[in-house]
Motif scaffolding. Structure first.
Motif: not given
Length: 352
Positions: A231-236, A276-282, A284-285, A322-327
């Motif tokens: 998430s930090e890299q994505m915001a750069m 959770e942070g990695a799941r949300e970052a994925a 968000a991509l 699967i958790a990413i898809l649920v999000k």
């Protein structure tokens, strides 16, 4: 792993998972795993009965044939094997023949191209610990790595140049690396998706992203032990604008070594530690692309997305995906099949 343990593997509705991943792939969103030969997935996406020889599980048959079954569920995979040796034409053709036309292979490029100094590992033999005379050799890359893919270009997703952490003996300044990389990228054949994955956090500089953009080469958003979280890299500034595609690999929790993850998570049968942070970052991509049709934008703003998840992030990349898809809640976007499991950021052990 004893295949009889497959009966305890969490249930996954493979047909529904495949349908959702195919729906995304049709929109140029490719979500896949890092490699595929994991016996810990028997009973989840792999059927043990398909790998029996004279009534007994055959590991050789499994490793030879399980890509067929992987492609029945997934539309993409990241091939780590390319990092360790140049892929032969026979090897590449064999992979391509096992998968349908819509399947995409992302390959890590052999470290004979990306290692400044060869690590002291047995596989490097006499080269271990020595300076690599072929570091960033564009001619060698084209001849020894790229050529076998010429007939299968439509099935190649991204070619990733992964650079292990550089020490002071390799490059005193990040600027020196960027100058060498700039020259290398400028000499590569055009028409392929190239991306760079670095492991030195201090190299993440606007000049680095600008240099990649000048070549249309992507920066791989990488969740890894000693890099800023995804998430930090994505915001750069500039990180997401280097190319007409986006690539991300979710590999390790920050601060955890590969060896620690293997010991903690092997044989990768189930999620043991949700990130959770990695799941949300994925998510968000991916989310802007799946929302594209609802929020019209210029055509050029829609990018191909390549996201790969490693077992060593949470313990089981299938469940992480699967958790990413649920999000993403795909059913909200005109995708009729129900969710793979009940909405939850932490999926239950048994997937519905």
């Amino acid at each position: 792993m004893n295949p009889s343990a497959a009966s305890s593997a969490p249930f996954i509705d493979r047909s529904l998972l495949a349908a959702q991943l195919r729906w995304l792939a049709e929109r140029e969103v490719f979500i896949g795993t890092s490699s595929w030969k994991y016996e810990g997935w028997l009973g989840s996406i792999y059927s043990p009965d398909r790998y029996l020889t004279r009534g007994k599980f055959s590991q050789a048959r499994f490793e030879r044939d399980c890509l067929y079954e992987h492609a029945e569920t997934f539309s993409s995979v990241c091939v780590d094997a390319g990092y360790y040796r140049f892929p032969s034409p026979k090897y590449v053709a064999g992979l391509m023949e096992q998968t349908p036309d819509h399947y995409r292979f992302t390959f890590k490029v052999t470290d004979d191209i990306t290692a400044r100094t060869f690590p002291n590992l047995p596989r490097h033999g006499d080269k271990a610990g020595k300076r690599n005379e072929h570091f960033l050799n564009a001619d060698l890359f084209t001849r020894a790595f790229l050529t076998p893919f010429a007939s299968f270009k439509s099935k190649v997703g991204v070619l990733i140049f992964e650079f292990s952490h550089f020490h002071a003996r390799d490059f005193e300044r990040g600027r020196d690396f960027m100058e060498a990389l700039d020259q290398f990228l400028g000499a590569l054949p055009k028409g392929w998706r190239y991306a760079v994955e670095i492991r030195n956090r201090n190299f993440l500089h606007p000049d680095y992203f600008a240099m990649l953009k000048s070549h249309g080469v992507g920066h791989v958003i990488n969740q890894w032990a000693r890099m800023p979280d995804a998430s930090e890299q994505m915001a750069m500034p500039g990180a997401m604008d280097c190319a007409d595609f986006v690539a991300a690999r979710f590999l390790l929790k920050q601060g955890r070594s590969y060896e620690e993850a293997v010991k903690l998570f092997s044989p990768y049968t189930a999620t043991k530690e949700p990130h959770e942070g990695a799941r949300e970052a994925a998510a968000a991509l991916i989310r802007p692309t799946v929302e594209y049709d609802l929020k019209p934008a210029p055509k050029h703003s829609r990018k191909a997305i390549f996201v790969y998840v490693n077992n060593r992030l949470e313990g089981n990349s299938l469940q992480t995906i699967i958790a990413i898809l649920v999000k993403l809640q795909l059913e909200k976007f005109g995708f009729l099949p129900p969710s793979i499991m009940p909405p939850s950021s932490n999926p239950p052990a048994t997937l519905l």
